[in-house]
Motif scaffolding. Structure first.
Motif, PDB file in Angstrom:
ATOM      1  N   LYS A   1     -13.443  -0.328  -3.529  1.00 33.05           N
ATOM      2  CA  LYS A   1     -14.811   0.136  -3.296  1.00 33.05           C
ATOM      3  C   LYS A   1     -14.878   1.643  -3.039  1.00 33.05           C
ATOM      4  O   LYS A   1     -15.953   2.234  -3.075  1.00 33.05           O
TER       5      LYS A   1
ATOM      6  N   ARG B   1      -5.714   2.374  -7.090  1.00 29.81           N
ATOM      7  CA  ARG B   1      -5.957   2.448  -5.646  1.00 29.81           C
ATOM      8  C   ARG B   1      -4.924   3.319  -4.936  1.00 29.81           C
ATOM      9  O   ARG B   1      -5.123   3.708  -3.788  1.00 29.81           O
TER      10      ARG B   1
ATOM     11  N   LYS C   1       2.255  -1.809   0.362  1.00 29.08           N
ATOM     12  CA  LYS C   1       0.966  -2.423   0.028  1.00 29.08           C
ATOM     13  C   LYS C   1       1.071  -3.507  -1.041  1.00 29.08           C
ATOM     14  O   LYS C   1       0.122  -4.264  -1.257  1.00 29.08           O
TER      15      LYS C   1
ATOM     16  N   GLN D   1      -4.558   8.161   3.767  1.00 30.87           N
ATOM     17  CA  GLN D   1      -5.737   7.784   2.984  1.00 30.87           C
ATOM     18  C   GLN D   1      -6.010   6.283   3.062  1.00 30.87           C
ATOM     19  O   GLN D   1      -7.161   5.861   3.180  1.00 30.87           O
TER      20      GLN D   1
ATOM     21  N   GLU E   1      -9.861  -2.513  -1.473  1.00 28.03           N
ATOM     22  CA  GLU E   1     -10.839  -3.420  -2.093  1.00 28.03           C
ATOM     23  C   GLU E   1     -11.412  -2.845  -3.379  1.00 28.03           C
ATOM     24  O   GLU E   1     -12.197  -3.511  -4.067  1.00 28.03           O
TER      25      GLU E   1
ATOM     26  N   LYS F   1      -5.370   4.464   5.503  1.00 26.99           N
ATOM     27  CA  LYS F   1      -5.830   4.174   6.857  1.00 26.99           C
ATOM     28  C   LYS F   1      -7.239   4.691   7.115  1.00 26.99           C
ATOM     29  O   LYS F   1      -8.061   4.013   7.748  1.00 26.99           O
ATOM     30  N   GLU F   2      -7.534   5.894   6.621  1.00 25.51           N
ATOM     31  CA  GLU F   2      -8.783   6.556   6.996  1.00 25.51           C
ATOM     32  C   GLU F   2      -9.917   6.370   6.000  1.00 25.51           C
ATOM     33  O   GLU F   2     -11.084   6.499   6.375  1.00 25.51           O
ATOM     34  N   ILE F   3      -9.586   6.128   4.713  1.00 27.41           N
ATOM     35  CA  ILE F   3     -10.647   5.942   3.715  1.00 27.41           C
ATOM     36  C   ILE F   3     -10.846   4.445   3.526  1.00 27.41           C
ATOM     37  O   ILE F   3     -10.081   3.773   2.832  1.00 27.41           O
ATOM     38  N   SER F   4     -11.848   3.910   4.150  1.00 28.89           N
ATOM     39  CA  SER F   4     -12.086   2.463   4.087  1.00 28.89           C
ATOM     40  C   SER F   4     -12.556   2.055   2.693  1.00 28.89           C
ATOM     41  O   SER F   4     -13.326   2.766   2.048  1.00 28.89           O
ATOM     42  N   GLY F   5     -12.057   0.931   2.241  1.00 29.07           N
ATOM     43  CA  GLY F   5     -12.483   0.382   0.960  1.00 29.07           C
ATOM     44  C   GLY F   5     -11.560   0.681  -0.202  1.00 29.07           C
ATOM     45  O   GLY F   5     -11.809   0.222  -1.326  1.00 29.07           O
TER      46      GLY F   5
END
Length: 669
Positions: A536, A200, A192, A525, A534, A527-531
């Motif tokens: 968020k 994050r 990443k 995480q 960012e 992949k599945e937890i959006s934001g």
């Protein structure tokens, strides 16, 4: 009356640790966000220790029952006390460290001096708890069992208890810290491209927890065990008829009094860590160690003169201090970004991960020769002035410095966590300009103290080995000699060396398996937890903490079983000659392998940090990515397998001493 001095010094160490803890914990803990992050680290560390102590506690109770029926009440009581105090040392030290971290980050708002003093004092709590409990435990138990030459054998169980906890703490803590670190780095940094302590990253809290359970609780238990075992080994050799006829009871008291003198010297040394610039942090820390060493030498001089009327044992103690100083310097050379070895790895990273790995392995191998020369010279000198007891005195003089050495080591995870908290809490750049240099120095101090731990473990194991030889003769085999032409001795040598490699393999593979689970969870995480990327959404930090906690407990069983049962199986199957050969092989191979793994791993780590400072393209470059791979390989080497060899070789020797009389009478072949 003499024992009261040792007991008083041990009590003084604990009082000073309490005073330092009060000073540190009375400091402000920063804003709400900093305290929230620190609380997550504290909870994770407490959950891990609770689970580990539950597993080890059950194991200890079962072993104590076996020891009671096999070797008697005194051995069983000593075993339980040693195990309890070793666990207590790690528990107290770690609980202060996970609170000193956030206070160091807050102190960084006021400059380098306050942050440096906060971190060092937090580390010193661990150091003085270790030596205080160690000296009180050994001296108090010796006194309880009669305080005479016959009582020395009764306290061997104390060393076994301390060794067992140390082994599990080193292995379990090492698996935890490096599984979390590797998982966080491989996904966060490599895949990443986010910083090491980026909030994050779902594994970031587990990574920060790992710094404490591995380098604080693990090191505390390790050096508590070395401190106790070295004291007991020296007392055992002093109680031998030949040695006792020369030195009398004062020879038995001498190792304990060396510890008492060094506690006072180390206590004074801590006050010399005051202020620094980013370039002089290490100088400030070395100044404290230097003051403690000089004051210890002065104290050893008067102690030897007053107890024996000559300086024979003073010269032996000088060998131990000299070995300590030289090992610190050698390890610093091979692991600091200022010198050729680390820079050569960074340079090799320009052509990819493969050349980085090759260069790192070469540095690790090269780093073995100079410590071995220094340790060998110390052994020869100490032996020349006072025989085998002189080697034990040198080992005790070396380990007597544990208070200040552990303070230097525990400084590392505190500053590492402080930097992580500063980044996760998004503190001003001026704070990171304080915590980053402290963290960089902390990596060097952790490497340097591992060198000390390995050297002291080798000398302690050699003292135990000498005690083993004497116990074999006491069990009925007169003039017991490990002849290299004896096939059983040769087989034992090979098996002893092989055990250290197999043990290390189990540890390395355990980190790989545990890290596999962390990597998959972090990827899931993201992949599945959006934001998350960012900023968020908040990652599920607790899931990664739970994975590595469970994995560490599961994975420490096999290495622990190997350490406990291998000398028993070899001893009862092949007899005392093979058992003696095994111990010798484990000491030699273990020393070399431990140096290679710990120093090489630290060099890989600091090569990465050297590149991150702006060299060869800096962070994010292809050179940096290659260095991250090398650092990932070095992580389980320097923080799991390498340090765990220290308690391994001492566990093997202590078990051998405990069972030798039974082996002589009941060996199958």
């Amino acid at each position: 009356m003499v024992l009261l001095y040792a007991i008083g010094a041990g009590a003084l160490a604990l009082l000073f640790a309490a005073f330092l803890a009060w000073r540190v914990l009375s400091l402000p803990a920063g804003n709400a966000r900093m305290q929230e992050i620190a609380k997550a680290i504290q909870d994770g560390a407490s959950a891990y220790l609770k689970q580990q102590y539950k597993v080890v506690g059950i194991f200890s109770v079962i072993l104590s029952v076996i020891l009671y029926f096999a070797l008697g009440q005194n051995t069983a009581v000593g075993f339980l006390l040693g195990a309890f105090l070793s666990a207590l040392a790690g528990f107290v030290g770690m609980n202060v460290s996970v609170r000193a971290n956030v206070r160091t980050a807050q102190a960084a708002h006021d400059g380098m001096g306050p942050a440096l003093r906060t971190a060092f004092r937090g580390g010193a709590v661990t150091g003085f708890v270790v030596v205080g409990l160690g000296l009180l435990g050994v001296t108090g138990l010796f006194w309880l069992f009669g305080g005479n030459a016959e009582a020395v054998k009764s306290i061997i169980g104390f060393g076994f208890g301390a060794s067992l906890i140390s082994l599990f703490a080193r292995v379990g803590g090492g698996i935890y810290t490096k599984a979390a670190d590797v998982g966080a780095d491989l996904v966060g940094k490599v895949e990443k491209g986010i910083p090491e302590d980026d909030p994050r990253n779902p594994a970031v809290i587990a990574d920060n927890v790992g710094d404490n359970v591995g380098d604080c609780a693990g090191m505390a238990a390790d050096l508590f065990e070395t401190y106790a075992v070295t004291s007991i080994a020296a007392m055992l050799l002093a109680a031998l008829p030949a040695t006792f006829s020369v030195y009398g009871m004062n020879g038995i008291y001498f190792p304990l009094l060396l510890g008492a003198v060094a506690i006072i010297a180390s206590l004074i040394g801590t006050f010399f860590v005051r202020n620094a610039t980013p370039k002089t942090i290490m100088d400030e820390i070395y100044k404290a160690v230097g003051v403690a060493a000089v004051l210890s030498i002065i104290g050893f001089y008067f102690l030897s003169q007053n107890l024996f009327g000559n300086l024979t044992l003073f010269f032996a103690s000088l060998a131990g201090i000299a070995v300590t100083v030289l090992l610190v310097g050698i390890t610093d050379y091979f692991t600091s970004t200022k010198y050729r070895p680390v820079r050569s790895i960074a340079e090799a990273s320009q052509t990819g991960p493969a050349t980085n790995i090759i260069a790192g392995l070469a540095v690790g191998m090269e780093s073995t020769i100079f410590p071995v020369i220094v340790i060998s010279a110390g052994i020869l000198f100490a032996y020349s002035v006072a025989g085998i007891y002189g080697i034990a005195v040198a080992a005790m003089a070396m380990i007597a410095m544990t208070g200040i050495i552990v303070a230097v080591d525990a400084f590392g995870p505190i500053t590492d966590n402080a930097g992580g908290i500063a980044e996760m809490a998004e503190l001003p750049k001026s704070v990171r300009e304080i915590t980053d240099p402290l963290d960089a120095v902390g990596n060097t101090t952790k490497a340097v103290t591992k060198g000390f731990a390995i050297g002291s473990a080798a000398l302690a194991a050699l003292s135990l080995f000498a005690a083993f030889i004497q116990e074999v003769e006491a069990a009925g085999i007169q003039n017991f000699v490990l002849d290299i032409l004896n096939a059983r001795v040769i087989v034992g040598l090979f098996l002893g060396g092989a055990v250290t490699f197999l043990f290390s393999a189990f540890c390395m593979r355990a980190v790989g398996r545990a890290a596999f689970g962390v990597v998959n969870e972090v990827r899931r995480q993201f992949k599945e937890i959006s934001g998350i990327m960012e900023g968020k959404a908040k990652p599920d930090y607790g899931k990664c903490v739970a994975i590595v906690t469970a994995s560490a407990q599961k994975e420490l069983v096999v290495p622990g079983a190997l350490a406990i049962f291998s000398p028993i199986i070899i001893g009862f199957l092949l007899g005392p000659y093979a058992l003696g050969g095994m111990l010798a092989g484990a000491i030699v191979a273990g020393l070399l392998l431990a140096i290679l793994l710990t120093t090489g791993g630290a060099a890989w780590d600091n090569a990465k940090k050297y590149i991150e400072s702006g060299q060869y393209g800096g962070k994010g470059s292809e050179t940096h990515k290659a260095a991250v791979v090398g650092d990932t390989v070095g992580d389980p080497s320097k923080d799991t397998a390498g340090p765990a060899i220290n308690p391994l070789i001492k566990v093997l020797n202590i078990i051998a001493i405990l069972i030798v009389a039974l082996v002589v009478k009941n060996a199958i072949f």
